[in-house]
Design an enzyme around this catalytic site. Sequence first.
Site, short mmCIF file in Angstrom:
data_model
loop_
_atom_site.label_atom_id
_atom_site.label_comp_id
_atom_site.label_asym_id
_atom_site.label_seq_id
_atom_site.Cartn_x
_atom_site.Cartn_y
_atom_site.Cartn_z
CE1 TYR A 174 -0.10 -1.49 12.15
CE2 TYR A 174 -1.28 -1.59 10.07
CZ TYR A 174 -0.82 -2.21 11.22
OH TYR A 174 -1.09 -3.55 11.43
CG ASP B 67 3.41 1.38 3.99
OD1 ASP B 67 2.64 0.99 3.09
OD2 ASP B 67 3.35 0.97 5.16
CE LYS C 237 -5.16 -1.34 4.18
NZ LYS C 237 -4.15 -0.73 5.00
C1 LIG Z 1 -3.10 -1.50 5.88
C2 LIG Z 1 -1.70 -1.01 5.93
C3 LIG Z 1 -0.62 -1.88 6.16
C4 LIG Z 1 -0.80 -3.31 6.58
O1 LIG Z 1 -1.43 -4.08 5.61
P1 LIG Z 1 -2.15 -5.45 6.04
O2 LIG Z 1 -2.59 -6.04 4.75
O3 LIG Z 1 -3.27 -5.07 6.96
O4 LIG Z 1 -1.13 -6.27 6.74
C5 LIG Z 1 0.66 -1.38 6.03
N1 LIG Z 1 0.88 -0.09 5.72
C6 LIG Z 1 -0.13 0.78 5.51
C7 LIG Z 1 0.17 2.18 5.13
C8 LIG Z 1 -1.45 0.36 5.62
O5 LIG Z 1 -2.45 1.23 5.44
#
Ligand SMILES: *Cc1c(COP(=O)(O)O)cnc(C)c1O
Length: 430
Positions: free
Chosen positions: A142, A237, A270
């Site tokens: 994601y 990511d 995060k």
């Molecule tokens: C949480 C997450 C996102 C999206 O971040 P948001 O702040 O919720 O938009 C993107 N990539 C990864 C790997 C994530 O865990």
Amino acid sequence: MDRNQTLFDRARQVIPGGVNSPVRAFKAVGGTPRFVQRAQGAYFWDANDQRYIDYIGSWGPMILGHGHPAVLEAVQKAALEGFSFGAPTEREVELAEEILSLVPSMEMVRLVSSGTEAGMSAIRLARGATGRNKIIKFEGCYHGHADALLVKAGSGLATFGHATSAGVPAEVVQHTLVLEYNNVAQLEEAFSLHGKDLACLIIEPIAGNMNFVRASIPFMKRCRELCTEYGALFVFDEVMTGFRVALGSAQSVYARAIPDFEPDMTVLGKVIGGGMPLAAFGGKRAVMEQLAPLGPVYQAGTLSGNPVATACGLATLKEIRKPGFYEDLSRKTQTLISGLQGAADKAGVPFCGDSEGGMFGFFLFKDLPQNYATVMTTDNKRFNTLFHGLLDRGIYIAPALYEAGFMSAAHTDADIAQTVAAASEVFGLL
Ligand SMILES: *Cc1c(COP(=O)(O)O)cnc(C)c1O
């Protein structure tokens, strides 16, 4: 009276599904979402004043636990100085310097407000910098909810992906190629077919949005080699793994196993905000200088680098830098997973689990999965029994089997022992 239910009923009248992000709605596991009243350390209290040991920590950011005194103080001080200016501040420079010093593959960074925004901007930059359109992502990873990334695998490599959401035109996802995680043969085939048109490959190095699945060392090494060979940017990511699995993030974990390993770009979120809306993307100077106002790739944000959020992030990073922080966090996460394994073994429940730093995952089958399809073979009903069994016993894990779990510095050995004892009871019911 169940105040969670009352609030949920009220919420559903005014907010679609009663929540502002879908997984909070308990749709997968059934039952009533817990409305959080307050939180402290490793715990939160719901609207009925029921206490839970929190293994979600806002889906990762709360690595210090809730209400850490040094973070609270920094946030309160920053709030008194002003909420937002729309002009640069010293704290943004400090946070940028701090991030670059911890993640040396990044030579420049831009701050934004969410992981979605960071991922979307990184893709645009990769396309702008390479002059190419196509991107590779992996099934089960994601990267936020930007249109081009809401894609699942098509029927064959030449066909590209299908949108996983209504409202995303086929034209928008036609450049997104979706491959199976950890499948080297498919990766090589995709590069040989499309390599010269690829702007980037984006990956969750340890995928936390399909529970917890590591990219294998040979697979990761091949991703790096092929990106270099074809001139595509290799985008990590690390919104979830950044400062969560190690001080140097997941790239430092892979760099220990693969010589001269680093990504071209990194996406963070995060933990870097410590619970405030803050995210970032960065990489090599030559690529980052393609961004406005220096270069032709446009990107902007009214609240980007917000002064209160940057104070929260800086105070959080300062704490995780302390000697022994990750050793202690890792030890606790490992204790939890081995405790759960022991309890499952005793109850004769098929189980496996894995962790890195303060991030973990476990499955109700024997062998650690390598890809999304295997994760999804989990028996939903049994997972839901486990989830609700733990919830009834004051343990809050993710309300969906495809989500990772998170340990914080505030969790104690007693919390972990209580969790394992609760799991022992629930495993007996499976
Ligand atoms: C949480 C997450 C996102 C999206 O971040 P948001 O702040 O919720 O938009 C993107 N990539 C990864 C790997 C994530 O865990």
